[in-house]
Write a protein that holds these residues in place. Sequence first.
Motif, PDB file in Angstrom:
ATOM      1  N   LEU A  54      30.732  23.722 -23.823  1.00 30.52           N
ATOM      2  CA  LEU A  54      29.692  23.581 -22.820  1.00 30.52           C
ATOM      3  C   LEU A  54      29.241  22.125 -22.723  1.00 30.52           C
ATOM      4  O   LEU A  54      30.033  21.216 -22.956  1.00 30.52           O
ATOM      5  CB  LEU A  54      28.533  24.513 -23.158  1.00 30.52           C
ATOM      6  CG  LEU A  54      28.910  26.008 -23.251  1.00 30.52           C
ATOM      7  CD1 LEU A  54      27.781  26.825 -23.848  1.00 30.52           C
ATOM      8  CD2 LEU A  54      29.316  26.540 -21.894  1.00 30.52           C
ATOM      9  N   GLU A  55      27.976  21.918 -22.415  1.00 30.94           N
ATOM     10  CA  GLU A  55      27.471  20.566 -22.219  1.00 30.94           C
ATOM     11  C   GLU A  55      27.385  19.818 -23.549  1.00 30.94           C
ATOM     12  O   GLU A  55      27.334  20.419 -24.629  1.00 30.94           O
ATOM     13  CB  GLU A  55      26.102  20.601 -21.551  1.00 30.94           C
ATOM     14  CG  GLU A  55      24.980  21.105 -22.451  1.00 30.94           C
ATOM     15  CD  GLU A  55      24.925  22.617 -22.567  1.00 30.94           C
ATOM     16  OE1 GLU A  55      24.108  23.117 -23.365  1.00 30.94           O
ATOM     17  OE2 GLU A  55      25.729  23.278 -21.869  1.00 30.94           O
ATOM     18  N   LYS A  56      27.338  18.511 -23.460  1.00 34.32           N
ATOM     19  CA  LYS A  56      27.218  17.682 -24.646  1.00 34.32           C
ATOM     20  C   LYS A  56      25.822  17.832 -25.225  1.00 34.32           C
ATOM     21  O   LYS A  56      24.822  17.769 -24.512  1.00 34.32           O
ATOM     22  CB  LYS A  56      27.504  16.225 -24.286  1.00 34.32           C
ATOM     23  CG  LYS A  56      27.995  15.386 -25.448  1.00 34.32           C
ATOM     24  CD  LYS A  56      28.593  14.071 -24.976  1.00 34.32           C
ATOM     25  CE  LYS A  56      29.253  13.351 -26.145  1.00 34.32           C
ATOM     26  NZ  LYS A  56      29.916  12.098 -25.737  1.00 34.32           N
ATOM     27  N   ALA A  57      25.743  18.041 -26.550  1.00 32.79           N
ATOM     28  CA  ALA A  57      24.452  18.249 -27.201  1.00 32.79           C
ATOM     29  C   ALA A  57      23.869  16.961 -27.726  1.00 32.79           C
ATOM     30  O   ALA A  57      22.647  16.807 -27.812  1.00 32.79           O
ATOM     31  CB  ALA A  57      24.599  19.260 -28.337  1.00 32.79           C
ATOM     32  N   SER A  58      24.733  16.031 -28.120  1.00 30.92           N
ATOM     33  CA  SER A  58      24.300  14.733 -28.630  1.00 30.92           C
ATOM     34  C   SER A  58      25.450  13.763 -28.456  1.00 30.92           C
ATOM     35  O   SER A  58      26.477  14.095 -27.849  1.00 30.92           O
ATOM     36  CB  SER A  58      23.883  14.839 -30.099  1.00 30.92           C
ATOM     37  OG  SER A  58      25.000  15.169 -30.906  1.00 30.92           O
ATOM     38  N   ALA A  59      25.300  12.575 -29.005  1.00 31.38           N
ATOM     39  CA  ALA A  59      26.346  11.562 -28.841  1.00 31.38           C
ATOM     40  C   ALA A  59      27.659  11.993 -29.465  1.00 31.38           C
ATOM     41  O   ALA A  59      28.727  11.565 -29.018  1.00 31.38           O
ATOM     42  CB  ALA A  59      25.876  10.239 -29.457  1.00 31.38           C
ATOM     43  N   ASP A  60      27.608  12.838 -30.508  1.00 34.84           N
ATOM     44  CA  ASP A  60      28.838  13.191 -31.208  1.00 34.84           C
ATOM     45  C   ASP A  60      29.041  14.697 -31.364  1.00 34.84           C
ATOM     46  O   ASP A  60      29.823  15.143 -32.201  1.00 34.84           O
ATOM     47  CB  ASP A  60      28.866  12.533 -32.590  1.00 34.84           C
ATOM     48  CG  ASP A  60      27.666  12.922 -33.439  1.00 34.84           C
ATOM     49  OD1 ASP A  60      26.802  13.670 -32.934  1.00 34.84           O
ATOM     50  OD2 ASP A  60      27.606  12.485 -34.607  1.00 34.84           O
ATOM     51  N   SER A  61      28.343  15.511 -30.571  1.00 33.48           N
ATOM     52  CA  SER A  61      28.510  16.960 -30.702  1.00 33.48           C
ATOM     53  C   SER A  61      28.370  17.657 -29.354  1.00 33.48           C
ATOM     54  O   SER A  61      27.815  17.098 -28.397  1.00 33.48           O
ATOM     55  CB  SER A  61      27.495  17.525 -31.697  1.00 33.48           C
ATOM     56  OG  SER A  61      26.179  17.380 -31.207  1.00 33.48           O
ATOM     57  N   PHE A  62      28.878  18.893 -29.309  1.00 39.17           N
ATOM     58  CA  PHE A  62      28.854  19.709 -28.096  1.00 39.17           C
ATOM     59  C   PHE A  62      28.268  21.081 -28.428  1.00 39.17           C
ATOM     60  O   PHE A  62      28.252  21.505 -29.583  1.00 39.17           O
ATOM     61  CB  PHE A  62      30.272  19.899 -27.539  1.00 39.17           C
ATOM     62  CG  PHE A  62      30.897  18.646 -27.000  1.00 39.17           C
ATOM     63  CD1 PHE A  62      30.838  18.345 -25.650  1.00 39.17           C
ATOM     64  CD2 PHE A  62      31.568  17.776 -27.845  1.00 39.17           C
ATOM     65  CE1 PHE A  62      31.429  17.196 -25.150  1.00 39.17           C
ATOM     66  CE2 PHE A  62      32.168  16.631 -27.361  1.00 39.17           C
ATOM     67  CZ  PHE A  62      32.089  16.338 -26.008  1.00 39.17           C
ATOM     68  N   ASN A  63      27.829  21.776 -27.391  1.00 39.89           N
ATOM     69  CA  ASN A  63      27.485  23.186 -27.507  1.00 39.89           C
ATOM     70  C   ASN A  63      28.721  24.015 -27.191  1.00 39.89           C
ATOM     71  O   ASN A  63      29.465  23.708 -26.243  1.00 39.89           O
ATOM     72  CB  ASN A  63      26.344  23.552 -26.536  1.00 39.89           C
ATOM     73  CG  ASN A  63      25.027  22.946 -26.970  1.00 39.89           C
ATOM     74  OD1 ASN A  63      24.669  23.003 -28.145  1.00 39.89           O
ATOM     75  ND2 ASN A  63      24.303  22.359 -26.026  1.00 39.89           N
ATOM     76  N   TYR A  64      28.945  25.062 -27.969  1.00 41.51           N
ATOM     77  CA  TYR A  64      30.115  25.917 -27.794  1.00 41.51           C
ATOM     78  C   TYR A  64      29.687  27.375 -27.680  1.00 41.51           C
ATOM     79  O   TYR A  64      28.659  27.780 -28.224  1.00 41.51           O
ATOM     80  CB  TYR A  64      31.080  25.768 -28.969  1.00 41.51           C
ATOM     81  CG  TYR A  64      31.709  24.399 -29.078  1.00 41.51           C
ATOM     82  CD1 TYR A  64      32.821  24.063 -28.315  1.00 41.51           C
ATOM     83  CD2 TYR A  64      31.193  23.441 -29.951  1.00 41.51           C
ATOM     84  CE1 TYR A  64      33.401  22.807 -28.411  1.00 41.51           C
ATOM     85  CE2 TYR A  64      31.768  22.182 -30.058  1.00 41.51           C
ATOM     86  CZ  TYR A  64      32.865  21.868 -29.284  1.00 41.51           C
ATOM     87  OH  TYR A  64      33.438  20.618 -29.370  1.00 41.51           O
ATOM     88  N   ARG A  65      30.533  28.133 -26.987  1.00 36.78           N
ATOM     89  CA  ARG A  65      30.302  29.570 -26.850  1.00 36.78           C
ATOM     90  C   ARG A  65      31.615  30.307 -27.066  1.00 36.78           C
ATOM     91  O   ARG A  65      32.639  29.943 -26.477  1.00 36.78           O
ATOM     92  CB  ARG A  65      29.742  29.899 -25.469  1.00 36.78           C
ATOM     93  CG  ARG A  65      29.378  31.374 -25.273  1.00 36.78           C
ATOM     94  CD  ARG A  65      28.754  31.595 -23.896  1.00 36.78           C
ATOM     95  NE  ARG A  65      28.279  32.946 -23.719  1.00 36.78           N
ATOM     96  CZ  ARG A  65      29.027  33.955 -23.257  1.00 36.78           C
ATOM     97  NH1 ARG A  65      30.294  33.735 -22.917  1.00 36.78           N
ATOM     98  NH2 ARG A  65      28.520  35.169 -23.118  1.00 36.78           N
ATOM     99  N   ILE A  66      31.571  31.320 -27.918  1.00 43.45           N
ATOM    100  CA  ILE A  66      32.735  32.163 -28.185  1.00 43.45           C
ATOM    101  C   ILE A  66      32.460  33.548 -27.609  1.00 43.45           C
ATOM    102  O   ILE A  66      31.512  34.218 -28.027  1.00 43.45           O
ATOM    103  CB  ILE A  66      33.020  32.278 -29.692  1.00 43.45           C
ATOM    104  CG1 ILE A  66      33.345  30.904 -30.280  1.00 43.45           C
ATOM    105  CG2 ILE A  66      34.163  33.253 -29.951  1.00 43.45           C
ATOM    106  CD1 ILE A  66      33.439  30.912 -31.800  1.00 43.45           C
ATOM    107  N   ALA A  67      33.252  33.980 -26.648  1.00 42.77           N
ATOM    108  CA  ALA A  67      33.161  35.332 -26.089  1.00 42.77           C
ATOM    109  C   ALA A  67      34.314  36.159 -26.646  1.00 42.77           C
ATOM    110  O   ALA A  67      35.474  35.756 -26.549  1.00 42.77           O
ATOM    111  CB  ALA A  67      33.217  35.285 -24.566  1.00 42.77           C
TER     112      ALA A  67
END
Length: 521
Positions: A54-67
């Motif tokens: 998903l969208e970037k959460a910070s400079a070095d991390s992302f939000n993820y979703r597992i369906a």
Amino acid sequence: MKPIYRLLFLLFLVPPVAHAQTKVFKAVAEDMEQEFEPIMQDGKPVGYLMFTQLEKASADSFNYRIAIMDENLNDIGAVSFRQEKLNIKAVSFEQDVLCLVYVKSNFVGKQYKNYKALDRDKGNCKTALFAQFLGLDGKIIGTNSISMNVTPEFTLAANSNRRGFGNGHLKHSIQLRNVSGKGFACFYGDDNKNNLVIFKTTGRLAWQRQVHDDASDFIMLTSGPEISLLAKIKDKFNEGGYEVLSYNAVDSASYPKFLVRDRKGNSLKVLSFDNDPNTGKPYVSGLIIDPVHGNKYGYGKALVHGTYCGLFAIELNGHTRKDIQAQFSYWTDGSQSFVDKDGYYQNGGVYANFEHSFRDYTGNTWFAAAGIHRHPRWVAISASILTAPLLLPPLMILSTGTHHYNSSDVLLVKQDHSGKLTLANTVPATKSDKTTAWTSFSTYGPLYYSVANSDTHTDYMVVDDRKAIQIYNINRNKMARTIPHKADNNLVTVFPAKEGYMMVYEFNKKEKTTRLSIEAL
């Protein structure tokens, strides 16, 4: 094997009866990434997973979703988390636990103004194998990270001669399989080592060991409590040189390695390395390489001059000589009634380009091959330029000695317990275009592979050629289904699904949607 929806429905509070067989996915936004992965257990899909960045959460991390979906594509539930840049590689299932393995990196996919910017950043570049474990309580029950050595590479962005992004390559791709009753086995090769890793279902590392690095390729297989690696080592014959390395999953003990050769010392080309559907023990099968012509392969002229001299199947029921049962069947000795000593099938008028093999439920080994036709190249030559009798016609048709080749139907050859070969069936397929004698077989058609239904002990051959995808029932010697390649904006292909079913994959280029359906064979 348990269907995954029966194991996970309590977690997400959905009914245990699953009916959905079709699902449509729309393309995600340009700044998102999405991967569809099968959930594998004992080499078969028991569910499916959609992993979305998903969208970037910070400079070095992302939000993820597992369906998570069951074997019928029913939605079971979803898990969300935050992490560094992840690229999902495989998913496996064992003892009510899902194991997902990723490559975690702080430079892969990162944008750089130019190559020098990446070069300055190399000291900070890190890569790791990241394993994630999901339990039936709806939570991530554990993670594990193992550092990997991957050289940062620069890849130019589209429509740019300066800007680009970070990239990297593993020496050997990540492979993941469940170990029955124990946990999960994972194998990969980075710049410095080939690593075999065993995880417990709790997410803890059971053990890891390095595997010798003089092999150009590996295939991992788990059989009960054992892990086996088919290693491709250097050999006199390019398509030969295989050995099997085996380990005990409990204590990492290694067993004597098995060199894959026939009783005459001939090198063997492996087409299949899998578990026998009856015994659950490993087997290897494929082609016996001709000791004279074996290094000429992959094109028509080489095949007709005898690249191979027979077929083989070796059952690895243990680690002593008495546990090894092998069948070697030769045609170069003239013993086969349907194929001559040069590998020519008289009834079909073809040579066989074997590319696939499998075991059935009665102990036979099957070999599938595209039939290769050889055509003389004829030219018209004026009789006036020949010192020939006047009885000759004005024009003569003579062969130049150069041949053209093309492929057609898929041949199915059966090898029984005693090693006897039989040309069992022929599956119709569209003829390919004629090519020159030195054209690679990779440009030929059709594509084909086998699937099985363990409940009915039925084997099928899926033949994907120009006109349609044909599913052939080998046991009944008849066509089970035909799925046409749709025109217009749709691209259709098929993949193995749950027992007795296929997944039909349909991509609509105009609407940018993917339609998946689980359909009976």
